[in-house]
Enzyme design. Structure first.
Site, short mmCIF file in Angstrom:
data_model
loop_
_atom_site.label_atom_id
_atom_site.label_comp_id
_atom_site.label_asym_id
_atom_site.label_seq_id
_atom_site.Cartn_x
_atom_site.Cartn_y
_atom_site.Cartn_z
N CYS A 1 1.34 -9.07 8.03
CA CYS A 1 0.59 -9.03 9.29
C CYS A 1 1.11 -10.00 10.34
O CYS A 1 1.64 -9.58 11.35
CB CYS A 1 -0.88 -9.33 9.00
SG CYS A 1 -1.67 -8.08 8.01
N1 LIG Z 1 -2.07 -6.52 3.46
C1 LIG Z 1 -2.89 -7.06 4.33
O1 LIG Z 1 -3.33 -8.19 4.15
C2 LIG Z 1 -3.32 -6.31 5.57
C3 LIG Z 1 -4.44 -6.79 6.27
C4 LIG Z 1 -4.85 -6.11 7.38
C5 LIG Z 1 -4.17 -4.99 7.83
N2 LIG Z 1 -3.07 -4.55 7.14
C6 LIG Z 1 -2.40 -3.35 7.64
O2 LIG Z 1 -2.80 -2.24 6.82
C7 LIG Z 1 -1.73 -1.31 6.66
C8 LIG Z 1 -1.41 -1.11 5.19
O3 LIG Z 1 -1.00 -2.36 4.65
P1 LIG Z 1 -0.96 -2.67 3.10
O4 LIG Z 1 -0.75 -4.13 2.97
O5 LIG Z 1 -2.12 -2.03 2.41
O6 LIG Z 1 0.38 -1.89 2.70
P2 LIG Z 1 0.89 -1.55 1.20
O7 LIG Z 1 2.36 -1.44 1.31
O8 LIG Z 1 0.28 -2.50 0.23
O9 LIG Z 1 0.26 -0.11 0.92
C9 LIG Z 1 0.61 1.02 1.64
C10 LIG Z 1 0.62 2.21 0.69
O10 LIG Z 1 0.86 3.38 1.47
C11 LIG Z 1 1.65 4.26 0.66
N3 LIG Z 1 2.25 5.25 1.55
C12 LIG Z 1 3.27 5.12 2.41
N4 LIG Z 1 3.48 6.27 3.07
C13 LIG Z 1 2.57 7.16 2.63
C14 LIG Z 1 2.28 8.50 2.93
N5 LIG Z 1 2.95 9.18 3.87
N6 LIG Z 1 1.29 9.10 2.26
C15 LIG Z 1 0.59 8.45 1.32
N7 LIG Z 1 0.81 7.17 0.98
C16 LIG Z 1 1.78 6.52 1.64
C17 LIG Z 1 2.61 3.34 -0.03
O11 LIG Z 1 3.16 3.93 -1.19
C18 LIG Z 1 1.71 2.15 -0.37
O12 LIG Z 1 1.12 2.28 -1.64
C19 LIG Z 1 -0.58 -1.88 7.49
O13 LIG Z 1 -0.63 -1.35 8.77
C20 LIG Z 1 -0.89 -3.36 7.54
O14 LIG Z 1 -0.33 -3.98 8.67
C21 LIG Z 1 -2.65 -5.17 6.00
#
Ligand SMILES: NC(=O)c1ccc[n+]([C@@H]2O[C@H](COP(=O)([O-])OP(=O)(O)OC[C@H]3O[C@@H](n4cnc5c(N)ncnc54)[C@H](O)[C@@H]3O)[C@@H](O)[C@H]2O)c1
Length: 436
Positions: free
Chosen positions: A275
């Site tokens: 982030c």
């Molecule tokens: N990790 C954090 O602390 C956090 C906090 C707030 C916001 N975010 C935001 O949330 C979003 C997700 O982050 P995250 O940390 O959960 O990511 P992550 O990488 O942990 O998880 C994302 C998942 O999406 C899957 N994926 C990718 N493309 C796909 C598709 N086309 N169809 C289905 N699945 C698909 C991946 O395999 C993965 O399992 C990002 O935009 C991030 O910036 C993350």
């Protein structure tokens, strides 16, 4: 005849609505489980079959999501996961939680969002609610997602509903989680905002409605830019204090006794995670399209981005104090994750420190109870248990991440040369401890 909106809100209220989450990572899995806990029948979608298989086997792979929750919801038949996107067709509400990284050029990479929305568009049915949760620049929902969903001729806010709701989860935070972090929602129209607010209202403790998707998108970017800029400021103050021989940690501890108008931020080896190092650049990219330069964001990026090099400089200073050079020294890193008590190494500054030290000829090892192995170039590094690492007598140790699991009393009394980037050894005054 009841409208699609009234039917949707009624089905959410009675928990008859079937809910899907696309992207089952740090954000998506906790959300999926909260929807199940609220009483919805839920389906998780991920392209990674290891994740969908784990969920179907009742297993959690995210530390903040209790194993028992996934096991019981999955055993009761209320929660399942699949890689088959055609199953989106039967759902009434779909949350998109896929990654939004940066390209090498620091431009937004929306390809994951576009792929996920393509799958939603292919099966879009009348009355569906689609919510984007992935962090992104203001305008994404209106300019990228909406046109893809209207291609079938459906009218937004009437035939289907679209909203943005930023995810604010803080992995590893023992106090705040998906359920008790207030949720912001902004739809493409009033009906969309209300439908999204109904879904989250059934699931989380507080929902705040805003007037547009752009406001909701901007809220998240303001929050994370605020952190990035303040961390940049305090990192610069730390460098300044080092030159002026002032203990920055003592300054911050004293400053934070002011009961108003000050919020403590702490220096460190650099930004990490998915982030704070990334999101501000989504904002500056979009602002540039409107002819606006975000000077604070660029400057904070420069200061924070230079911190790993500064840590390596401190290691060189520490080694110099005992007439050693970086080249040929054995340096051991404590903590590779980007923040305490989690195993997430995405964008972790410890990886940059590892790389910079290796490039300067040091032999680097590490201890991290949450990161069993690490790939570095063609090598696989393994975490060395703390006691073994201290007994091995490295030339210098660096505390990159202050996990609670480390035994700081033993570390501090070892007499070894230490660079402490987190003030984890704050009560020790030995000259062998070099504080950031
Ligand atoms: N990790 C954090 O602390 C956090 C906090 C707030 C916001 N975010 C935001 O949330 C979003 C997700 O982050 P995250 O940390 O959960 O990511 P992550 O990488 O942990 O998880 C994302 C998942 O999406 C899957 N994926 C990718 N493309 C796909 C598709 N086309 N169809 C289905 N699945 C698909 C991946 O395999 C993965 O399992 C990002 O935009 C991030 O910036 C993350």
């Amino acid at each position: 005849m009841t409208s699609p909106h009234a039917t949707l809100v009624e089905r959410i209220g009675t928990r008859k609505a079937r809910v899907g989450v696309i992207g089952l990572g740090y954000v998506g899995l906790p959300l999926l489980v909260e929807f199940a806990r609220a009483g919805f029948d839920v389906t998780g979608f991920d392209v990674d079959r290891a994740k969908t298989d784990a969920i179907n086997a009742g297993k959690s792979y995210i530390p903040d999501v209790p194993q028992a929750d996934v096991a019981s919801f999955s055993a009761s038949g209320r929660l399942r996961a699949t890689a088959d996107m055609s199953q989106l067709a039967g759902l009434e509400a779909i949350d998109i939680c896929v990654p939004t990284p940066l390209r090498k050029t620091k431009d937004p990479d929306l390809s994951y969002v576009v792929h996920a929305v393509e799958a939603v568009a292919a099966t879009l049915t009348r009355g569906q609610l689609v919510i984007l949760e992935s962090t992104t620049y203001p305008g994404t929902t209106d300019e990228v997602v909406l046109p893809m969903l209207t291609a079938k001729g459906f009218t937004p806010d009437v035939d289907f509903f679209l909203a943005f709701s930023p995810e604010r989860v803080d992995p590893g935070n023992p106090r705040f989680n998906t359920k008790n972090i207030p949720k912001i929602v902004g739809g493409v129209g009033r009906a969309s905002t209300e439908a999204a607010a109904a879904l989250y209202g059934a699931t989380v403790e507080h929902v705040i409605q805003v007037t547009s998707t752009r406001v909701a998108e901007m809220v998240k970017l303001l929050e994370n830019t605020f952190r990035a800029v303040n961390i940049g400021l305090v990192n610069e103050i730390a460098l300044m204090c080092h030159k002026m021989d002032i203990d920055v940690w003592e300054v911050i501890d004293a400053a934070k006794t002011k009961p108003f108008g000050f919020m403590p931020f702490y220096p460190g080896p650099g930004l990490g995670g998915h982030c704070i190092p990334i999101d501000p650049f989504y904002l500056s990219w979009k602002a540039r399209q409107s002819g606006f330069e975000c000077r604070f964001i660029e400057l904070a990026g420069q200061v924070n981005g230079a911190m790993p090099e500064y840590v390596v400089q401190l290691v060189a200073e520490a080694l110099n104090s005992v007439r050693k050079a970086l080249n040929g020294s054995r340096v051991h890193l404590f903590g590779m994750a980007y923040k305490p008590n989690v195993g997430d190494v995405r964008e972790s500054p410890a990886l940059d420190i590892l790389e910079l030290l290796t490039r300067q000829g040091a032999t680097v090892s590490y201890t991290d109870p949450y990161v069993a192995t690490l790939t570095h170039g063609s090598e696989t590094l393994r975490s060395v248990p703390q006691a073994e690492a201290i007994a091995a007598g490295a030339d210098c140790y660096v505390i990159c991440t202050n996990h609670d699991a480390f035994d700081y009393t033993t570390i501090g009394s070892s007499g070894a040369l230490f660079v402490d980037t987190r003030n984890a050894l704050k009560d020790r005054t030995e000259p062998t401890i070099f504080r950031l």
